[in-house]
Design an enzyme around this catalytic site. Sequence first.
Site, mmCIF file in Angstrom:
data_model
loop_
_atom_site.group_PDB
_atom_site.id
_atom_site.type_symbol
_atom_site.label_atom_id
_atom_site.label_comp_id
_atom_site.label_asym_id
_atom_site.label_seq_id
_atom_site.Cartn_x
_atom_site.Cartn_y
_atom_site.Cartn_z
ATOM 1 N N MET A 1 0.852 -1.195 0.000
ATOM 2 C CA MET A 1 0.000 0.000 0.000
ATOM 3 C C MET A 1 0.891 1.250 0.000
ATOM 4 O O MET A 1 0.436 2.352 0.303
ATOM 5 C CB MET A 1 -0.944 -0.010 1.201
ATOM 6 C CG MET A 1 -1.906 -1.196 1.146
ATOM 7 S SD MET A 1 -3.432 -0.949 2.035
ATOM 8 C CE MET A 1 -2.830 -0.707 3.690
ATOM 9 N N HIS B 1 8.975 1.282 3.681
ATOM 10 C CA HIS B 1 10.051 1.334 4.667
ATOM 11 C C HIS B 1 10.963 0.141 4.425
ATOM 12 O O HIS B 1 10.740 -0.654 3.503
ATOM 13 C CB HIS B 1 9.487 1.355 6.102
ATOM 14 C CG HIS B 1 8.481 0.271 6.349
ATOM 15 N ND1 HIS B 1 8.814 -1.069 6.345
ATOM 16 C CD2 HIS B 1 7.140 0.323 6.587
ATOM 17 C CE1 HIS B 1 7.735 -1.787 6.587
ATOM 18 N NE2 HIS B 1 6.692 -0.973 6.720
ATOM 19 N N HIS C 1 9.483 -3.290 3.612
ATOM 20 C CA HIS C 1 9.056 -3.508 2.219
ATOM 21 C C HIS C 1 10.270 -3.775 1.325
ATOM 22 O O HIS C 1 10.229 -4.632 0.450
ATOM 23 C CB HIS C 1 8.333 -2.271 1.666
ATOM 24 C CG HIS C 1 7.036 -1.938 2.337
ATOM 25 N ND1 HIS C 1 6.883 -0.843 3.160
ATOM 26 C CD2 HIS C 1 5.838 -2.545 2.306
ATOM 27 C CE1 HIS C 1 5.634 -0.792 3.583
ATOM 28 N NE2 HIS C 1 4.977 -1.809 3.092
ATOM 29 N N GLY D 1 4.870 -10.340 3.693
ATOM 30 C CA GLY D 1 5.578 -10.335 4.968
ATOM 31 C C GLY D 1 4.850 -11.171 6.016
ATOM 32 O O GLY D 1 3.622 -11.194 6.067
ATOM 33 N N LYS E 1 4.846 -10.428 9.002
ATOM 34 C CA LYS E 1 4.295 -9.486 9.991
ATOM 35 C C LYS E 1 2.762 -9.544 9.949
ATOM 36 O O LYS E 1 2.107 -9.513 10.980
ATOM 37 C CB LYS E 1 4.799 -8.084 9.679
ATOM 38 C CG LYS E 1 3.919 -6.995 10.199
ATOM 39 C CD LYS E 1 4.627 -6.070 11.096
ATOM 40 C CE LYS E 1 3.707 -5.135 11.826
ATOM 41 N NZ LYS E 1 2.661 -4.570 11.009
ATOM 42 N N GLN F 1 -2.972 -12.490 7.285
ATOM 43 C CA GLN F 1 -3.148 -12.174 5.859
ATOM 44 C C GLN F 1 -2.430 -13.206 5.001
ATOM 45 O O GLN F 1 -2.986 -13.731 4.034
ATOM 46 C CB GLN F 1 -2.588 -10.771 5.599
ATOM 47 C CG GLN F 1 -2.413 -10.431 4.140
ATOM 48 C CD GLN F 1 -2.020 -8.982 3.920
ATOM 49 O OE1 GLN F 1 -2.856 -8.097 4.027
ATOM 50 N NE2 GLN F 1 -0.765 -8.713 3.587
ATOM 51 N N SER G 1 6.490 -0.876 10.411
ATOM 52 C CA SER G 1 5.136 -0.732 9.882
ATOM 53 C C SER G 1 4.934 0.735 9.501
ATOM 54 O O SER G 1 5.453 1.633 10.179
ATOM 55 C CB SER G 1 4.119 -1.120 10.963
ATOM 56 O OG SER G 1 2.842 -0.618 10.633
ATOM 57 N N ARG H 1 2.397 2.308 9.979
ATOM 58 C CA ARG H 1 1.604 2.948 11.037
ATOM 59 C C ARG H 1 2.455 3.377 12.230
ATOM 60 O O ARG H 1 1.960 4.119 13.085
ATOM 61 C CB ARG H 1 0.474 2.014 11.481
ATOM 62 C CG ARG H 1 -0.589 1.845 10.393
ATOM 63 C CD ARG H 1 -1.801 1.076 10.858
ATOM 64 N NE ARG H 1 -2.894 1.171 9.894
ATOM 65 C CZ ARG H 1 -3.245 0.214 9.029
ATOM 66 N NH1 ARG H 1 -2.595 -0.944 9.012
ATOM 67 N NH2 ARG H 1 -4.236 0.386 8.183
HETATM 68 O O1 PAF Z 1 -0.267 -5.915 3.276
HETATM 69 C C1 PAF Z 1 -0.674 -4.954 2.582
HETATM 70 O O2 PAF Z 1 0.017 -3.947 2.406
HETATM 71 C C2 PAF Z 1 -2.054 -5.034 1.948
HETATM 72 O O3 PAF Z 1 -2.961 -5.699 2.753
HETATM 73 C C3 PAF Z 1 -2.026 -5.653 0.536
HETATM 74 C C4 PAF Z 1 -1.567 -7.085 0.560
HETATM 75 C C5 PAF Z 1 -1.113 -4.832 -0.363
HETATM 76 C C6 PAF Z 1 -3.435 -5.636 -0.066
HETATM 77 O O4 PAF Z 1 -3.939 -4.342 -0.164
#
Ligand code: PAF
Length: 275
Positions: free
Chosen positions: A26, A30, A33, A142, A144, A148, A180, A182
């Site tokens: 998204m 950082h 990523h 990730g 983290k 997901q 993160s 956030r």
């Molecule tokens: O982990 C994320 O940044 C989001 O949930 C993703 C996988 C890009 C889906 O929008």
Amino acid sequence: MQLIHTVAELRARLASEKAVAFVPTMGNLHEGHIELVRLARSRGSCVVVSIFVNPLQFGPNEDFDKYPRTLEADCEKLQGLADVVFAPAVTDMYPEQQTLFVEPPPIASELCGEFRPGHFRGVATVVLKLFNQVQPQVAVFGKKDYQQLAIIRSMVTQFNLPILIVGAETTRAADGLALSSRNQYLSAEERTEAAFLSQILSGMGETLKGGAVGYVAREREAAAALAKRGWQVEYVSVRKQADLGVPGEAERRLVILVAARLGKTRLIDNIEVCL
Ligand code: PAF
């Protein structure tokens, strides 16, 4: 590195690629990523990073509007690392109102799903769309976001998607805080306290390795320790790595997951524990 905004342009660019490794994000990138992108680079000859703040995965009172959008800085960070940055507009991702969704498995209503209803339906739906758009051979996520990752793995298996999902270790700051986007919402004081989240997980991990059973009591102790320091705890939970189900005492491969708020900031973290 090429910045692409439309699905048509993306398809044309990737038409002749045979080994696409994909990192969905998204944005507001950082070092965590960047580690995912490096891992992708070792898994494919063409690395695609998507940057899309997905409205479908945010609840009505969540931070969709204030989520940091930093495309220019993100592209600079990806120079020399990614081949393609795909940053679609909302109208490209959702050309008509999305009325078809990926219905995630029951585990999506537990843990984070209990506190963010609909979140994983939004994630699974956009990730399926991204997979269709990019058509990668490999995709990196990730650890983290452990829940997901588990849901995406199930989606890929159950929908027979020809994509290898790679889970990357969590990148941490020197004091242990999981990186993160956030974290930047934290005040200086909160940022210092935030390191306690990974400390409580490591401590709990050592306790489990030391032979402690009675996971519910351990979860309650950890939640109480966080609450005492001013955290608003959503959950601390010991689960099976394999499917995030509740483990029996014979289970060897565990993961401890936590979500808690510090002030207005919601943080999540987890640690894998092998007994
Ligand atoms: O982990 C994320 O940044 C989001 O949930 C993703 C996988 C890009 C889906 O929008």
